[in-house]
Design an enzyme around this catalytic site. Structure first.
Site, short mmCIF file in Angstrom:
data_model
loop_
_atom_site.label_atom_id
_atom_site.label_comp_id
_atom_site.label_asym_id
_atom_site.label_seq_id
_atom_site.Cartn_x
_atom_site.Cartn_y
_atom_site.Cartn_z
N GLY A 242 0.79 -1.22 0.00
CA GLY A 242 0.00 0.00 0.00
C GLY A 242 0.82 1.27 0.00
O GLY A 242 0.27 2.37 0.15
N GLU B 41 7.15 -8.55 -8.93
CA GLU B 41 7.31 -9.88 -8.35
C GLU B 41 7.07 -10.95 -9.40
O GLU B 41 6.26 -11.86 -9.24
CB GLU B 41 6.33 -10.06 -7.16
CG GLU B 41 6.84 -9.48 -5.86
CD GLU B 41 8.10 -10.17 -5.35
OE1 GLU B 41 8.35 -11.33 -5.72
OE2 GLU B 41 8.84 -9.53 -4.59
#
Length: 576
Positions: free
Chosen positions: A373, A501
């Site tokens: 976030g 990722e």
């Protein structure tokens, strides 16, 4: 909701679909001829009943009546086909325009709108307009001609009896107008509810594994039944109005028929009206009654179509993404990507990124680290121009990306997300997605498959690259879907590579090979990496640490270990 759309707006929308006016005029003309033919039949019937003495002429008259009737029916059939073709063509072009518009709308629109509601606009709203043009409008034209022609002939036949018929007109208007307005409101509400319900159903069906895994059947059953019962409620409201409308109109018309039969029978017995005229009068009366009931239906469908038009115009009028221009595709090198005091928020009153400034050069690997976030994925979204910055600027080689055609920008970006998106189709379709056939060879595809380590599982499949993956790649494992996404990036051969990722879903053996392949792919490019596992970014040229939308630290891994407390804590948590 008040209807803000007018007939003018509806006609303008139809005009934009390049209506074939000549073919439309031909359809209306044939409808006119067919209707005139049906108006002739009662007159011929009158002549037949009122008595021609010769048997031959009576037989010829019967044949003429049948011929006129058959010809009228045939012309009606041809006219219906022509108008149906026009309606289908209009809806084809209208759906193409709406679909093309959806593909040009910014991501923000899809963030705010359920996909099922958009589907309803393409399918349901356009179908309503099609039905009005294809079915109800021809019936209206035919009905108007039939009513006007029948009324004129009736006054010619017997003006006294015709006046009795007009008793029904004010009574019908008093009934039809308020009920029609109420039906219009209900129909528009039903359209909105249908779109919302479609969105709920599509969302639930697409996430059925979530429903099953978390025993969400009871919740979804309640939510689905709430929508179904709401649709049922609107349907029953429509049925209630029709339950009033049909019997009342039928009663009024039956009352008029009884009056005409009674008065006409008296006239026939007195000898002031022939039996043939009486029969013709009744036949014409039925030609008036049928369109009158249809007019009420047309009024309802017309208001539905205005509601659909309002929604479609609303979509077509929405602001699109930036311009597309293939001519500049080769002019973008991505040697320097720079953020200059960039601020951004998904909502105007809630800023996500605060005055972000950074630079990434070609042949550099730049990583973003920070808690969930903190805004890392938002930075990638801004580079792709899913959203435009609220303040500051993002430049490529000194040019603001808002001044670069979108397809030029995105053609040079390879994005491998944490979970690669997969479309229904074959593995080959997914790897080559977005590329034209002339942009790659079969050898390029094979190389991308091997460099992404996808060949390990593809070679075990009976159909190989032509294996169907199912909706959203449901037949593949998470790691397989990820490797296909990486193969897609290899084949695209971008100048900017963004990895979120990218190896997270792979087992350790696959990750080793894919990481080596990614290292090869990174050479000579600008590379941006989002990583939660610091082992994948230790060797980055530059690491930016984000916290609550601010860059709180930057440098190499060693520099951040020495100078940034939070980064050091992250490192110690992972490596001990």
């Amino acid at each position: 909701m008040d209807n803000k759309t007018s007939l003018k707006d509806f006609l303008e929308l139809i005009r934009q679909t390049r209506l074939n006016k000549g073919l439309f005029a031909a359809g209306i003309f044939l409808t006119l001829i067919g209707t005139i033919g049906s108006l002739i039949v009662p007159l011929l019937t009158q002549s037949f009943i009122d008595g021609y003495d010769t048997e031959l002429f009576s037989t010829g008259l019967i044949a003429l009546i049948i011929a006129v009737f058959v010809l009228s029916a045939a012309l009606d059939g041809v006219a219906y086909y022509i108008l149906a073709r026009i309606g289908q063509t209009i809806i084809l072009r209208l759906r193409e325009r709406v679909w093309d518009k959806f593909l040009k709308l910014p991501i923000r629109y899809f963030d705010q709108t359920k996909s099922g509601e958009s589907v309803s606009r393409v399918v349901n709203d356009t179908a309503i307009i099609k039905d009005l043009i294809t079915s109800h409008f021809p019936q209206l034209i035919s009905g108007i001609i039939s009513v006007i022609g029948a009324v004129i002939i009736l006054f010619i036949l017997d003006w006294r009896m015709s006046l009795i018929m007009f008793i029904a007109v004010p009574v019908s208007l008093v009934i039809i107008m308020p009920l029609g307005r109420k039906m219009s409101r209900i129909s528009r509400a039903l359209q909105d509810e249908t779109a919302a319900f479609t969105g709920v159903i599509q969302e639930t069906l697409s996430e059925m594994r979530l429903v099953k895994s978390f025993n969400g059947e009871a919740y979804e059953r309640k939510r689905g039944r709430t929508g179904i019962r709401s649709l049922y409620g609107y349907g029953m409201k429509e049925a209630t109005i029709n339950a009033f409308l049909s019997p009342i109109m039928g009663t009024v018309m039956m009352f008029v028929i009884i009056l005409i039969i009674g008065y006409g029978g008296l006239r026939v017995s007195e000898g002031t009206l022939s039996m043939g005229t009486m029969v013709a009068f009744l036949l014409y009366l039925f030609q008036i009654i049928m369109p009158m009931t249809m007019f009420a239906m047309f009024f309802t469908e017309y208001n539905k179509a205005l509601g659909a038009t309002e929604r479609i115009i609303g979509i077509l009028g929405k602001e699109e993404e930036g311009a597309q221009d293939n001519t500049l595709e080769t002019s973008l090198d991505f040697k320097i990507l720079a953020f200059d005091n960039v601020s951004f928020g998904y909502d105007p009153d809630k800023e996500i990124l605060h005055q972000i400034s950074l630079t990434a050069n070609s042949n550099q690997k730049v990583a973003f680290v920070g808690p969930s976030g903190s805004g890392k994925s938002t930075i990638f979204a801004l580079i792709e121009r899913y959203y435009d910055v609220d303040a500051g600027s993002i430049t490529v080689d000194g040019t603001d990306i808002r001044d670069i055609p979108l397809n030029t920008l995105r053609r040079q970006i390879g994005y491998v997300a944490q979970e690669s998106a997969i479309i229904s189709g074959t593995i080959r379709d997914n790897i080559t997605y977005g590329l034209e056939s002339h942009e790659y060879t079969e050898a390029d595809v094979e190389l991308a498959v091997r460099r992404s380590y996808s060949h390990e599982f593809i070679e075990m499949l009976d159909q190989g690259l032509d294996t169907e993956v199912g909706e959203r790649g449901i037949k593949l494992s998470g790691g397989q879907r990820q490797r296909i996404g990486i193969a897609r990036a290899f084949l695209k051969d971008p100048k900017l590579l963004m990895l979120d990722e990218a190896t997270a879903s792979l087992d350790s053996r696959s990750e080793k090979f894919v990481q080596e392949a990614l290292d090869d792919l990174m050479q000579g490019r600008t590379v941006l990496v989002i990583a939660h596992r610091l082992s994948t970014i230790i060797n980055s040229d530059r690491i930016f640490f984000l916290d609550n939308g601010y860059i709180t630290g930057e440098g190499t891994h060693r520099e951040l270990i020495e100078n940034h407390t939070m980064y050091r804590i992250f490192t110690e948590q992972q490596f001990g």
